[in-house]
Write an enzyme that holds these catalytic residues in place. Structure first.
Site, short mmCIF file in Angstrom:
data_model
loop_
_atom_site.label_atom_id
_atom_site.label_comp_id
_atom_site.label_asym_id
_atom_site.label_seq_id
_atom_site.Cartn_x
_atom_site.Cartn_y
_atom_site.Cartn_z
N GLY A 103 17.59 -77.25 -7.03
CA GLY A 103 18.86 -76.86 -6.43
C GLY A 103 19.31 -77.72 -5.27
CD GLU A 153 14.16 -70.01 -7.06
OE1 GLU A 153 14.88 -70.99 -6.90
OE2 GLU A 153 14.35 -69.12 -7.91
CD GLU A 198 11.62 -75.45 -12.37
OE1 GLU A 198 12.78 -75.55 -12.75
OE2 GLU A 198 11.15 -74.42 -11.86
N GLY A 210 20.94 -73.93 -12.00
CA GLY A 210 22.38 -73.76 -11.81
C GLY A 210 23.24 -74.32 -12.92
CG ASN A 226 15.40 -69.41 -13.97
OD1 ASN A 226 15.74 -68.23 -14.07
ND2 ASN A 226 14.64 -69.84 -12.99
CD1 TRP A 227 21.43 -68.67 -17.05
CD2 TRP A 227 22.70 -66.83 -17.04
NE1 TRP A 227 22.42 -68.86 -17.97
CE2 TRP A 227 23.22 -67.74 -17.98
CE3 TRP A 227 23.33 -65.60 -16.88
CZ2 TRP A 227 24.36 -67.47 -18.74
CZ3 TRP A 227 24.46 -65.32 -17.64
CH2 TRP A 227 24.97 -66.24 -18.56
CG HIS A 238 10.86 -70.41 -10.64
ND1 HIS A 238 11.34 -70.59 -9.36
CD2 HIS A 238 11.60 -71.23 -11.44
CE1 HIS A 238 12.33 -71.47 -9.38
NE2 HIS A 238 12.51 -71.88 -10.63
#
Length: 248
Positions: free
Chosen positions: A169, A95, A163, A230, A9-10, A93
């Site tokens: 991160g 985020e 997750e 990342g 996942n960029w 996700h």
């Protein structure tokens, strides 16, 4: 036997020059023995899909709208992702849930939109640090899994990604025992709801996965691969994770 999957996942990273990382990844893994997926920003989906047309790497999106089209400035539909060459899409996700207020019901609706157009839905679930420390992890994960996964999901069209929000991160990861507990719980819940097909869903782990810790994570039962943030941005870093998965 569930085929292992390494998905990158960029997030909001990557411009045209970064396509060289995809070239490098294909060079490092011309014939991968696990499934590979890269989910770049929407601006790179089409060029990445063109580059991988003769390679087994799948390209995915990072979100889609519930509707096929309409007055939704700035959004992208599942049909548009498919037209650009995407084969999958990440949904729910943490985020997106935190920054855009996405509920389980919204994630389920987006998943239906993706599945109906033929995209693989990668549905993300996971607890916050406060929920973990309050002993609510399985309650939160179970509620998100049930509410975000639509009835039309099956082991062939849907991937679940666990997750823990507090590990994304941060460099922090749950213990191997904690990862195993949640993945075994997810598997049991999938089998309870979908019967025998519940065994076919791939369940990925995500949250500070690196080449240095990938092997021990992939050795855990019911961990079918990883959703990597990342560490997927640089081909050489992602390659170490892929190799660990191939050797698991």
């Amino acid at each position: 036997m569930r085929r292992k999957l390494a998905a990158g996942n960029w997030k909001m990273n990557g411009i045209g020059i970064d396509l060289e990382q995809l070239d490098r990844l294909m060079e490092l893994h011309p014939n991968p023995t696990v499934d590979l997926m890269i989910c770049p920003p929407a601006t790179l989906i089409h060029p990445m899909a063109a580059k991988t047309s003769e390679h087994p790497i799948h390209i995915g999106g990072q979100d889609c709208h519930t509707n096929e089209k309409g007055a939704h400035t700035g959004d992208i539909s599942a049909v548009m992702l498919d037209d650009a060459g995407a084969r999958a899409v990440i949904l729910g996700h943490s985020e997106r849930r935190a920054d855009h207020g996405e509920t389980d019901a919204v994630v389920a609706s987006k998943s239906v939109a993706a599945l109906e157009i033929g995209l693989t839905a990668v549905i993300c679930i996971g607890e916050t640090l406060e929920e973990r420390e309050s002993g609510k992890t399985l309650d939160v994960v179970g509620e998100q899994l049930a509410g975000s996964t639509p009835d039309i999901a099956n082991g062939g069209n849907t991937v679940i990604a666990y997750e823990p929000v507090w590990a994304i991160g941060t460099g922090k990861i749950p213990t191997l025992e904690q990862i195993a507990e949640v993945h075994n719980f997810i598997r049991a819940e999938l089998e309870k709801r979908f019967g025998e097909d519940g065994k076919a869903f791939r369940v990925l782990y995500g949250g500070s996965v690196k080449p240095s810790n990938a092997a021990e994570i992939f050795a855990i039962d019911n961990v079918d691969g990883a959703l990597v943030g990342g560490a997927s941005l640089k081909a050489d870093d992602f390659s170490g994770i892929i190799t660990a998965l191939e050797n698991a």
